[in-house]
Design a protein around this motif. Sequence first.
Motif, PDB file in Angstrom:
ATOM      1  N   ASP A 130       0.815  -1.219   0.000  1.00  0.00           N
ATOM      2  CA  ASP A 130       0.000   0.000   0.000  1.00  0.00           C
ATOM      3  C   ASP A 130       0.851   1.274   0.000  1.00  0.00           C
ATOM      4  O   ASP A 130       0.317   2.357  -0.229  1.00  0.00           O
ATOM      5  N   MET A 131       2.134   1.149   0.248  1.00  0.00           N
ATOM      6  CA  MET A 131       2.989   2.333   0.313  1.00  0.00           C
ATOM      7  C   MET A 131       3.037   3.111  -1.005  1.00  0.00           C
ATOM      8  O   MET A 131       2.951   4.343  -1.000  1.00  0.00           O
ATOM      9  N   PRO A 132       3.173   2.446  -2.168  1.00  0.00           N
ATOM     10  CA  PRO A 132       3.215   3.217  -3.418  1.00  0.00           C
ATOM     11  C   PRO A 132       1.966   4.059  -3.656  1.00  0.00           C
ATOM     12  O   PRO A 132       2.047   5.135  -4.264  1.00  0.00           O
ATOM     13  N   LYS A 133       0.811   3.595  -3.170  1.00  0.00           N
ATOM     14  CA  LYS A 133      -0.424   4.368  -3.334  1.00  0.00           C
ATOM     15  C   LYS A 133      -0.346   5.700  -2.602  1.00  0.00           C
ATOM     16  O   LYS A 133      -1.018   6.665  -2.973  1.00  0.00           O
ATOM     17  N   ALA A 134       0.477   5.736  -1.545  1.00  0.00           N
ATOM     18  CA  ALA A 134       0.654   6.964  -0.760  1.00  0.00           C
ATOM     19  C   ALA A 134       1.896   7.736  -1.208  1.00  0.00           C
ATOM     20  O   ALA A 134       2.290   8.705  -0.554  1.00  0.00           O
ATOM     21  N   GLY A 135       2.497   7.292  -2.304  1.00  0.00           N
ATOM     22  CA  GLY A 135       3.688   7.965  -2.813  1.00  0.00           C
ATOM     23  C   GLY A 135       4.933   7.700  -1.992  1.00  0.00           C
ATOM     24  O   GLY A 135       5.871   8.503  -2.006  1.00  0.00           O
ATOM     25  N   ARG A 161       8.228   5.160  -0.682  1.00  0.00           N
ATOM     26  CA  ARG A 161       9.149   4.138  -1.160  1.00  0.00           C
ATOM     27  C   ARG A 161       9.896   3.517   0.015  1.00  0.00           C
ATOM     28  O   ARG A 161      10.201   4.184   1.007  1.00  0.00           O
ATOM     29  N   ASP A 162      10.178   2.238  -0.111  1.00  0.00           N
ATOM     30  CA  ASP A 162      10.920   1.508   0.912  1.00  0.00           C
ATOM     31  C   ASP A 162      11.722   0.429   0.194  1.00  0.00           C
ATOM     32  O   ASP A 162      11.538   0.193  -1.009  1.00  0.00           O
ATOM     33  N   SER A 163      12.595  -0.233   0.916  1.00  0.00           N
ATOM     34  CA  SER A 163      13.345  -1.352   0.338  1.00  0.00           C
ATOM     35  C   SER A 163      13.674  -2.353   1.428  1.00  0.00           C
ATOM     36  O   SER A 163      13.762  -2.001   2.614  1.00  0.00           O
ATOM     37  N   ILE A 164      13.871  -3.597   1.019  1.00  0.00           N
ATOM     38  CA  ILE A 164      14.237  -4.647   1.960  1.00  0.00           C
ATOM     39  C   ILE A 164      15.584  -4.323   2.602  1.00  0.00           C
ATOM     40  O   ILE A 164      15.786  -4.520   3.808  1.00  0.00           O
ATOM     41  N   GLU A 165      16.496  -3.822   1.821  1.00  0.00           N
ATOM     42  CA  GLU A 165      17.834  -3.515   2.335  1.00  0.00           C
ATOM     43  C   GLU A 165      17.778  -2.473   3.453  1.00  0.00           C
ATOM     44  O   GLU A 165      18.400  -2.640   4.507  1.00  0.00           O
ATOM     45  N   VAL A 166      17.024  -1.404   3.224  1.00  0.00           N
ATOM     46  CA  VAL A 166      16.921  -0.335   4.229  1.00  0.00           C
ATOM     47  C   VAL A 166      16.205  -0.845   5.481  1.00  0.00           C
ATOM     48  O   VAL A 166      16.633  -0.594   6.613  1.00  0.00           O
ATOM     49  N   ALA A 167      15.109  -1.580   5.280  1.00  0.00           N
ATOM     50  CA  ALA A 167      14.351  -2.103   6.422  1.00  0.00           C
ATOM     51  C   ALA A 167      15.180  -3.101   7.221  1.00  0.00           C
ATOM     52  O   ALA A 167      15.151  -3.099   8.459  1.00  0.00           O
ATOM     53  N   GLN A 195      19.347   4.912  11.627  1.00  0.00           N
ATOM     54  CA  GLN A 195      19.437   4.810  10.178  1.00  0.00           C
ATOM     55  C   GLN A 195      18.481   3.756   9.639  1.00  0.00           C
ATOM     56  O   GLN A 195      18.419   2.644  10.144  1.00  0.00           O
ATOM     57  N   GLY A 196      17.752   4.116   8.599  1.00  0.00           N
ATOM     58  CA  GLY A 196      16.793   3.202   7.997  1.00  0.00           C
ATOM     59  C   GLY A 196      15.366   3.427   8.441  1.00  0.00           C
ATOM     60  O   GLY A 196      14.439   2.839   7.871  1.00  0.00           O
ATOM     61  N   ALA A 197      15.168   4.271   9.451  1.00  0.00           N
ATOM     62  CA  ALA A 197      13.810   4.588   9.885  1.00  0.00           C
ATOM     63  C   ALA A 197      13.106   5.416   8.811  1.00  0.00           C
ATOM     64  O   ALA A 197      13.738   6.178   8.087  1.00  0.00           O
ATOM     65  N   LEU A 198      11.795   5.254   8.719  1.00  0.00           N
ATOM     66  CA  LEU A 198      10.998   6.040   7.785  1.00  0.00           C
ATOM     67  C   LEU A 198       9.994   6.897   8.550  1.00  0.00           C
ATOM     68  O   LEU A 198       9.526   6.514   9.633  1.00  0.00           O
ATOM     69  N   PRO A 199       9.632   8.058   8.002  1.00  0.00           N
ATOM     70  CA  PRO A 199       8.663   8.938   8.669  1.00  0.00           C
ATOM     71  C   PRO A 199       7.222   8.470   8.546  1.00  0.00           C
ATOM     72  O   PRO A 199       6.319   9.123   9.067  1.00  0.00           O
ATOM     73  N   GLY A 200       6.997   7.361   7.871  1.00  0.00           N
ATOM     74  CA  GLY A 200       5.636   6.844   7.767  1.00  0.00           C
ATOM     75  C   GLY A 200       5.532   5.731   6.749  1.00  0.00           C
ATOM     76  O   GLY A 200       6.436   5.508   5.940  1.00  0.00           O
ATOM     77  N   ARG A 247      -4.385  -1.132   5.269  1.00  0.00           N
ATOM     78  CA  ARG A 247      -3.875   0.032   4.533  1.00  0.00           C
ATOM     79  C   ARG A 247      -2.739   0.650   5.342  1.00  0.00           C
ATOM     80  O   ARG A 247      -2.742   0.598   6.575  1.00  0.00           O
ATOM     81  N   CYS A 248      -1.804   1.239   4.627  1.00  0.00           N
ATOM     82  CA  CYS A 248      -0.668   1.832   5.331  1.00  0.00           C
ATOM     83  C   CYS A 248      -1.056   3.176   5.945  1.00  0.00           C
ATOM     84  O   CYS A 248      -2.016   3.824   5.514  1.00  0.00           O
TER      85      CYS A 248
END
Length: 594
Positions: free
Chosen positions: A70-75, A77-83, A135-140, A122-123
């Motif tokens: 559901d993340m792309p619908k909210a614009g 981006r994420d990745s397995i490496e970062v997570a 490092q690697g945290a996301l704001p949402g 939904r995200c």
Amino acid sequence: MTTGGGVQHPPLKDEQQFDVIVVGSGAGALLAAIRASDEGLKTLVVEKTALVGGTSALSGGGIWIPDNHDMPKAGLRDSIEVAFGYVKACAQGLASDDRVLAYVETARHMARYLAQIGVPYRCMPHYSDYYPNVQGALPGGRTMDPLDFNAARLGLEGLALLRPTNPGQLIFGRMHINAFQARSMLARERKAKWMLMGIMARYFLDYPWRSKTRRDRRLTGGQALVGGLLAALRQRKIALWLDTPMESLTTDAGRVTGVVVRKDGQALRLQARKAVILGAGGFERNQAMREQYLPQPTNQAWTSTPPDANTGDTIRAGAAVGGKLHLMAHTWGVPTLDVPKEEKFRPLFVERSLPGCMVVNARGERFLNESGPYPEFQQAMYANHAKTGGAIPAWIVFDATFRANYPMGPLMPATAVPDSRLRKSWLGKVYWKGETLPELAAEIGVDAAGLVASAARMTEFARTGKDLEFDRGGNVFDRYYGDVNVKPNPNLAPIQKGPFYAIRLFPGDIGTKGGLLTDRDARVLDEAGKVIEGLYCVGNNSASVMGPAYPGAGSTLGPAMTFAYRAIAAIQGKPLALERTELLQGAPRVGQVA
């Protein structure tokens, strides 16, 4: 055949056979049963209480799913490496790297499966990870909230099996709200009043449903999650035995072959041809185990989980057949408070982020960032209590302006429920009140000069927008539940207008983190790191893949269901391969932890 501990078991009632036996009925257990059934396995769920859902049913229902659909619908981006890097840093070497990778890779697939079985998510685009500075945290975006669930899908009979939620998650003790609505109301967004009116109108105008039950037709959070899973379970006609505690595991030549349960007053031995999956929660309701493993002081009454569950029975049973225990000194901590006539202590998740309150010890001193993650809040209570002897209990203090505008625990804003309408018995038990800060200090037994000085500093911090002591409101996570109308810092407001109020807080929890150590497929490991064949473990029954940390909202339910999803694949002889093995350079072997 022997039971856990190697003692020959006397003859019992005739054995019944299943492919998979699942112990417990929380989110991880139910998903395991549903997935097993979808794989063609004859499955049984045994639950020791009379209700379905365990702690999951009381929860917010959120799941922490990196790189979700559901993340792309909210614009976003994420990745397995970062997570992977983020969770690995949070776990601090207390979970094997391949297990961490298995989680961040598989969680997104599990979330899609939830939607397929009728439990869509939904995200939450603006709900930050809990450690924004790692490092690697996301704001949402990584935390997901379940879509609302219509209880009519369960029917009244099915709804009666679902463990009710906490009173604190209902409006006026009746109406459900989802995470998006709760945030809007607490942050006092412009649309919040209209939203509240709509929720109330929908509930009170639903005469056909309300004539049958007081429980809301619209289920949200953990009720929506477990309600959806229970509906899927019933649709598949999976056997569910309630009031059936597990007493022990049975083994043959080192392999777990089934369980002994007590049903209708009789001991009954059940065979599991392929596997037993333990998903019966932690040990937070077992006072003896708390005193053995957890920081002191500790009290099972402080926890916010069901009083009739989570007593560590299955953890002990797993250890009896050789399972290794890990992370036993850790909990999913949260401050809790006592509300008379409620069956369990109430957790205080978000109100402490609202502007115009502060938390103090017996010296009247602040000792933490009130808006920080709730596990760190609990840990700060223990740390300060060890230093000062006065942080258990601690006190959350607020003034008349806060009282008028915001909820706090069981207290609705005074604009809706003034003091004159509160239960008289609550004064001096649920909340304390003083016309001045020194008067309040005398009521709650804290140092008056310290309390006055702390309030004065908070008032100055509110003016400048900068908390010079603990940087409250200094990151995106803190600000999520702040008041968007308060400037320059949505988490800070003066504490200066009497009367003043206080509520007592204890270092509670929403479960323990320690349990049976498992590998990346949820197989239980022994002291040598070898797999105990036929035994799997998920949720708080197992040692957390997150180590001592809480990377984001949904870090309990997300792993519980993800490892249940992986477990069924392994049971079927089709284990899910890791995709990004290059990230494991120098990683510990399976089952090995730092």
